[in-house]
Scaffold this active site. Structure first.
Site, PDB file in Angstrom:
ATOM      1  N   GLY A 299      -3.181  -4.367  -7.120  1.00  0.00           N
ATOM      2  CA  GLY A 299      -2.658  -3.032  -6.854  1.00  0.00           C
ATOM      3  C   GLY A 299      -1.337  -3.110  -6.132  1.00  0.00           C
ATOM      4  O   GLY A 299      -1.079  -4.068  -5.394  1.00  0.00           O
TER       5      GLY A 299
ATOM      6  N   CYS B   3      -4.028  -7.313   0.964  1.00  0.00           N
ATOM      7  CA  CYS B   3      -2.850  -6.518   0.620  1.00  0.00           C
ATOM      8  C   CYS B   3      -1.662  -7.452   0.436  1.00  0.00           C
ATOM      9  O   CYS B   3      -1.485  -8.374   1.225  1.00  0.00           O
ATOM     10  CB  CYS B   3      -2.573  -5.530   1.757  1.00  0.00           C
ATOM     11  SG  CYS B   3      -1.121  -4.505   1.488  1.00  0.00           S
TER      12      CYS B   3
HETATM   13 NI    NI Z   1      -1.813  -2.890   0.071  1.00  0.00          NI
END
Ligand code: NI
Length: 166
Positions: A46, A91
């Site tokens: 993502g 992330c």
């Molecule tokens: Ni992220």
């Protein structure tokens, strides 16, 4: 297409609130293609426009094993959410850090697709986590902000050191 530079936490630009996309035009299409190349190269599942220093409401996701099923959400809005699930998140802006975060288990999201057409999507499990994580980026929020101040500060120190030593 081009690979874009991903901002690393604690870069203050990651806390910028993204503006809605007014028109899905050629410029947006180019950004989507560049973001996809950047995400696949990382590799990641993502990426929010915020992370490549473009402060508009655009996120891309691909949770498929083959990494060949790109989901584009423009101006996404969560219209229904239910349940709770804990998931270990990572992330691309906080490399090497994985922590448990609690989020809604099921969501319904409304967004525009890469052609600018409105659609609605029901998501659960990993996909629901991913959408909520990326949508947080659009609000200027990084997942480590769900952690305790002590843990977050430790991560911040580690990231600063990592970037200094690079
Ligand atoms: Ni992220």
């Amino acid at each position: 297409m081009a690979t874009l530079t991903i901002l690393n936490y604690p870069d203050p630009r990651l806390h910028t609130v993204a503006k809605p996309v007014k028109e899905v035009n050629a410029e947006i299409s180019r950004l989507i293609a560049d973001m996809a190349e950047t995400m696949y190269a990382a590799p990641g599942i993502g990426l929010a426009a915020t992370q490549v220093d473009q402060h508009i409401q655009l996120i891309i996701i691909d949770t498929s094993k083959e990494q060949n099923d790109l989901l584009v959400l423009i101006n996404p809005k969560i219209v229904v959410k239910s349940g709770l699930q804990d998931f270990e998140e990572g992330c691309l802006s906080v490399p090497g850090v994985y922590e448990m975060v609690s989020r809604a288990e099921k969501i319904t999201v409304e967004a525009l697709d890469k052609q600018g057409k409105k659609f609605k999507l029901n998501a659960e499990g990993l996909l629901a986590v991913c959408i909520q994580h990326e949508m947080d980026h659009l609000l200027g929020k990084v997942f480590v902000e769900y952690l305790s101040p002590l843990k977050r500060n430790r991560i911040k120190t580690k990231m600063v050191k990592l970037q200094r030593d690079r």
